[in-house]
Scaffold this active site. Structure first.
Site, PDB file in Angstrom:
ATOM      1  N   GLY A 142      20.222  12.933 -32.745  1.00  0.00           N
ATOM      2  CA  GLY A 142      19.824  13.540 -31.472  1.00  0.00           C
ATOM      3  C   GLY A 142      20.449  12.805 -30.300  1.00  0.00           C
ATOM      4  O   GLY A 142      20.773  13.407 -29.273  1.00  0.00           O
ATOM      5  N   ALA A 143      20.633  11.496 -30.479  1.00  0.00           N
ATOM      6  CA  ALA A 143      21.225  10.710 -29.398  1.00  0.00           C
ATOM      7  C   ALA A 143      22.674  11.127 -29.160  1.00  0.00           C
ATOM      8  O   ALA A 143      23.165  11.087 -28.029  1.00  0.00           O
ATOM      9  CB  ALA A 143      21.132   9.228 -29.717  1.00  0.00           C
ATOM     10  N   GLY A 161       0.820  -1.208   0.000  1.00  0.00           N
ATOM     11  CA  GLY A 161       0.000   0.000   0.000  1.00  0.00           C
ATOM     12  C   GLY A 161       0.850   1.253   0.000  1.00  0.00           C
ATOM     13  O   GLY A 161       1.948   1.299  -0.561  1.00  0.00           O
ATOM     14  N   GLY A 162       0.329   2.279   0.659  1.00  0.00           N
ATOM     15  CA  GLY A 162       1.023   3.560   0.686  1.00  0.00           C
ATOM     16  C   GLY A 162       2.420   3.454   1.272  1.00  0.00           C
ATOM     17  O   GLY A 162       3.278   4.303   1.003  1.00  0.00           O
TER      18      GLY A 162
HETATM   19  C1  HXC Z   1      -1.895  -4.071  12.249  1.00  0.00           C
HETATM   20  C2  HXC Z   1      -0.964  -5.917  11.298  1.00  0.00           C
HETATM   21  C3  HXC Z   1      -0.915  -5.272  10.052  1.00  0.00           C
HETATM   22  C4  HXC Z   1      -1.400  -3.941   9.975  1.00  0.00           C
HETATM   23  C5  HXC Z   1      -0.082  -7.238   9.818  1.00  0.00           C
HETATM   24  N1  HXC Z   1      -0.455  -7.131  11.109  1.00  0.00           N
HETATM   25  N2  HXC Z   1      -0.372  -6.124   9.158  1.00  0.00           N
HETATM   26  N3  HXC Z   1      -1.442  -5.309  12.383  1.00  0.00           N
HETATM   27  N4  HXC Z   1      -1.883  -3.385  11.087  1.00  0.00           N
HETATM   28  N5  HXC Z   1      -1.359  -3.269   8.833  1.00  0.00           N
HETATM   29  C6  HXC Z   1      -0.301  -8.129  12.151  1.00  0.00           C
HETATM   30  C7  HXC Z   1      -1.215  -9.313  11.960  1.00  0.00           C
HETATM   31  O1  HXC Z   1      -2.468  -9.041  12.507  1.00  0.00           O
HETATM   32  C8  HXC Z   1      -0.467 -10.386  12.709  1.00  0.00           C
HETATM   33  O2  HXC Z   1      -0.689 -10.205  14.091  1.00  0.00           O
HETATM   34  C9  HXC Z   1       0.973 -10.050  12.482  1.00  0.00           C
HETATM   35  O3  HXC Z   1       0.985  -8.683  12.051  1.00  0.00           O
HETATM   36  C10 HXC Z   1       1.603 -10.873  11.396  1.00  0.00           C
HETATM   37  O4  HXC Z   1       0.766 -10.817  10.261  1.00  0.00           O
HETATM   38  P1  HXC Z   1       0.313 -12.125   9.468  1.00  0.00           P
HETATM   39  O5  HXC Z   1      -0.843 -11.726   8.641  1.00  0.00           O
HETATM   40  O6  HXC Z   1       0.159 -13.259  10.405  1.00  0.00           O
HETATM   41  O7  HXC Z   1       1.628 -12.404   8.610  1.00  0.00           O
HETATM   42  P2  HXC Z   1       1.708 -12.948   7.133  1.00  0.00           P
HETATM   43  O8  HXC Z   1       0.830 -14.124   6.952  1.00  0.00           O
HETATM   44  O9  HXC Z   1       3.156 -13.120   6.898  1.00  0.00           O
HETATM   45  O10 HXC Z   1       1.137 -11.770   6.204  1.00  0.00           O
HETATM   46  C11 HXC Z   1       1.792 -10.527   6.148  1.00  0.00           C
HETATM   47  C12 HXC Z   1       0.941  -9.510   5.389  1.00  0.00           C
HETATM   48  C13 HXC Z   1      -0.487  -9.458   6.015  1.00  0.00           C
HETATM   49  C14 HXC Z   1       0.867  -9.908   3.923  1.00  0.00           C
HETATM   50  C15 HXC Z   1       1.647  -8.166   5.487  1.00  0.00           C
HETATM   51  O11 HXC Z   1      -0.339  -9.305   7.437  1.00  0.00           O
HETATM   52  C16 HXC Z   1      -1.310  -8.318   5.501  1.00  0.00           C
HETATM   53  O12 HXC Z   1      -1.889  -8.404   4.400  1.00  0.00           O
HETATM   54  N6  HXC Z   1      -1.429  -7.269   6.279  1.00  0.00           N
HETATM   55  C17 HXC Z   1      -2.258  -6.113   5.968  1.00  0.00           C
HETATM   56  C18 HXC Z   1      -1.640  -5.335   4.841  1.00  0.00           C
HETATM   57  C19 HXC Z   1      -2.397  -4.063   4.583  1.00  0.00           C
HETATM   58  O13 HXC Z   1      -3.465  -4.078   3.953  1.00  0.00           O
HETATM   59  N7  HXC Z   1      -1.911  -2.973   5.162  1.00  0.00           N
HETATM   60  C20 HXC Z   1      -2.488  -1.661   5.040  1.00  0.00           C
HETATM   61  C21 HXC Z   1      -1.963  -1.124   3.755  1.00  0.00           C
HETATM   62  S1  HXC Z   1      -2.556   0.474   3.468  1.00  0.00           S
HETATM   63  P3  HXC Z   1      -0.727 -11.435  15.103  1.00  0.00           P
HETATM   64  O14 HXC Z   1      -1.016 -10.803  16.395  1.00  0.00           O
HETATM   65  O15 HXC Z   1      -1.814 -12.334  14.600  1.00  0.00           O
HETATM   66  O16 HXC Z   1       0.606 -12.077  15.030  1.00  0.00           O
HETATM   67  C22 HXC Z   1      -1.316   1.394   3.989  1.00  0.00           C
HETATM   68  C23 HXC Z   1      -1.640   2.838   3.903  1.00  0.00           C
HETATM   69  C24 HXC Z   1      -0.424   3.690   4.077  1.00  0.00           C
HETATM   70  O17 HXC Z   1      -0.329   0.989   4.383  1.00  0.00           O
HETATM   71  C25 HXC Z   1      -0.866   5.051   3.764  1.00  0.00           C
HETATM   72  C26 HXC Z   1       0.213   5.975   3.516  1.00  0.00           C
HETATM   73  C27 HXC Z   1      -0.305   7.104   2.705  1.00  0.00           C
END
Ligand code: HXC
Length: 517
Positions: free
Chosen positions: A407-408, A174-175
């Protein structure tokens, strides 16, 4: 009853530190290791000089009270930040800890990162950000977005003042991927993925089915998107590349890159007299030319798997760091396309911002023709190369190896774009275009009227080639400064770098130029 004696307090402090340094705990650390990844702290230890790391914010805690987080403690709020030395030179760094809430970036987490970046700015030291995170911390909602915003803002403040390097060692979704995108170099491991929208979202929205690896893996970002600069097998290699990259760079825009005792000889290299193929139409690997000239034959190629018709990277001559840009006749005959122009222009701007002289090796038949290129904006994108070279005020040296057409020719750091020194090998051909194309335009009627068209065509091509396929006319017009024996190229470059070391190039004052983005 807590022991309040000094010894008791010290013991408690040690225990607390040890507990926090465990990150998300033994189980999660073990999972990280099972995946063949280092932990956040191991990555820091591998990157920096032994005993040099000074941490900031081990005790920092989030301020979130909802989602059951009120009484939960998250070590270092999921990111290790601090100052350290690499090869004895100061850097600041942040290393996200995936074992703590998935390395997710909450408000305090991001403020810690932004704080370390501010310290880089104040002290004129490079910033290294090791990414391994699930992105914005969902539980902290817009506070986490705001934190990210502050990191992006700091990225832009630092840009052009201190080198910024991102390592992508785990998810970067994401971001979150925009902080690396705002830095100067991205090193991604084969165990990491980086994307704005993941495969599931893409499937829902567009119906396209693609694996996370194919979408955002290191090879995808090297070959297709051009987002990253280096692919590393694993964390250890990523850290090695980062250290090697830093060795070529100054600490900030007011410094020079360190001069290392890599090679003090300027002896001729006779192999260079035979490095080009006899047939001028044949391709060859320009990296063999570069390695025959620079210290220890050592080139740190940047974006080696992207726009391979243009080679860019760092090398040294007599221990001085230089940026190398070269057409690659092995790929698309070295023609410049949109991606090659973007790749080179960005690299030139980095070198210019950080006082690294630029050496350009030219063997270019022209800009790449094609509808795709025209619709894709080769005019706008190709212009970036001219802009970047013209705007660069560091020492600029051109070496024309063979073709330098149209040009290059102008775009590849010609004297007209401000090259301080231009050398040509005797094999150089400097012309508006190749002889074949030129006779079609200039002598079309004459060829049509000839009794033996083919023979007349061949004759005219030969005449044109005799007239233009050498560097002597260009040297006569002072478009090149000297025609040199290939074997002596290193000595000429070393001398040019020596006398250009105090180059001053004053430009009219302005807020900033407008490179055609
Ligand atoms: C809070 C999070 C988290 C998040 C992961 N965790 N991402 N907690 N916020 N964004 C936590 C999980 O709940 C889990 O906690 C632990 O981290 C490990 O994650 P898993 O899912 O078990 O690991 P894995 O299977 O390896 O998968 C990793 C992952 C997945 C692919 C990154 O966790 C995921 O899809 N996360 C969400 C990604 C996402 O959509 N993020 C927001 C993006 S938007 P526990 O306690 O169970 O161990 C963004 C906006 C930024 O970032 C804006 C800027 C402008």
């Amino acid at each position: 009853m807590a022991d309040k004696s000094m010894q008791g307090l010290v013991d408690a402090l040690r225990a607390k530190r040890a507990q926090l340094e465990q990150g998300g705990g033994a189980e999660r650390l073990a999972k990280q290791k099972e995946q063949g990844k280092l932990t956040a702290r191991e990555r820091v230890a591998a990157l920096v000089d032994a005993e040099s790391f000074e941490e900031f914010g081990l005790f920092a805690q989030h301020r979130q009270s909802s989602f059951g987080m009120a009484d939960k403690e998250f070590p270092a709020d999921g990111v290790v930040t601090g100052a350290a030395a690499v090869d004895g030179r100061l850097i600041h760094l942040a290393s996200q800890d995936f074992t703590v809430l998935g390395g997710s970036a909450g408000e305090v987490h991001s403020l810690k990162v932004a704080d370390a970046m501010q310290r880089s700015l104040k002290t004129g030291s490079p910033f290294v950000f090791i990414n391994d995170s699930g992105g914005a911390r969902v539980q902290e909602g817009i506070d986490s977005l705001s934190g990210y915003g502050q990191v992006f803002y700091a990225n832009v403040l630092l840009s052009g003042v201190v080198p910024q390097i991102s390592l992508i060692c785990g998810p970067c979704a994401g971001g979150a991927s925009y902080s690396p995108a705002l830095t100067d170099f991205i090193i991604q491991t084969r165990k990491a993925q980086m994307f704005i929208t993941g495969p599931q979202v893409i499937k829902q929205v567009t119906g396209e089915d693609i694996s996370a690896e194919a979408l955002g893996g290191a090879d995808a970002h090297m070959a297709h998107s051009g987002v990253i600069h280096f692919v590393a097998e694993d964390d250890e290699e990523a850290v090695y590349v980062c250290r090697r990259l830093l060795s070529f760079l100054p600490s900030n825009n007011l410094d020079e890159a360190p001069r290392l005792p890599t090679d003090t000889s300027v002896d001729p290299n006779p192999q260079l007299n035979d490095v080009l193929p006899v047939d001028p139409k044949k391709g060859y690997d320009v990296r063999n030319v570069i390695s025959g000239i620079v210290d220890q034959g050592d080139l740190l190629e940047v974006q080696a798997g992207y726009a391979m018709n243009m080679v860019v990277g760092f090398a040294r001559i007599l221990g001085r760091s230089v940026g190398i840009i070269a057409n690659q006749p092995l790929v698309l005959a070295g023609a410049i396309d949109i991606n090659a122009a973007n790749k080179a222009a960005r690299f030139i701007r980095f070198c210019n911002a950080f006082n690294i002289p630029i050496i350009t090796f030219v063997d270019v038949p022209g800009y790449l023709p094609g509808v795709e290129q025209e619709y894709g904006g080769i005019i706008r994108n190709g212009a970036k190369l001219l802009f970047a070279y013209s705007a660069a005020s560091v020492p600029k040296i051109q070496v024309i190896l063979r073709k330098s057409y149209g040009g290059a020719h102008v775009a590849m750091c010609s004297k007209d774009l401000g090259a301080d020194s231009s050398f040509a090998w005797p094999t150089a051909e400097i012309a508006v275009m190749g002889a074949e194309g030129a006779v079609e335009i200039v002598f079309r009627k004459e060829m049509q009227n000839a009794t033996d068209k083919a023979a007349r065509r061949a004759e005219l091509i030969e005449q044109y080639r005799q007239a233009f396929a050498s560097p002597y006319i260009a040297a006569g017009r002072r478009l090149v400064d000297d025609i040199i024996e290939p074997a002596h190229t290193r000595r000429h470059l070393a001398q040019a770098l020596e006398y250009l070391q105090n180059k001053r190039d004053q430009r009219p004052p302005k807020k900033h130029g407008l490179i055609p983005l």
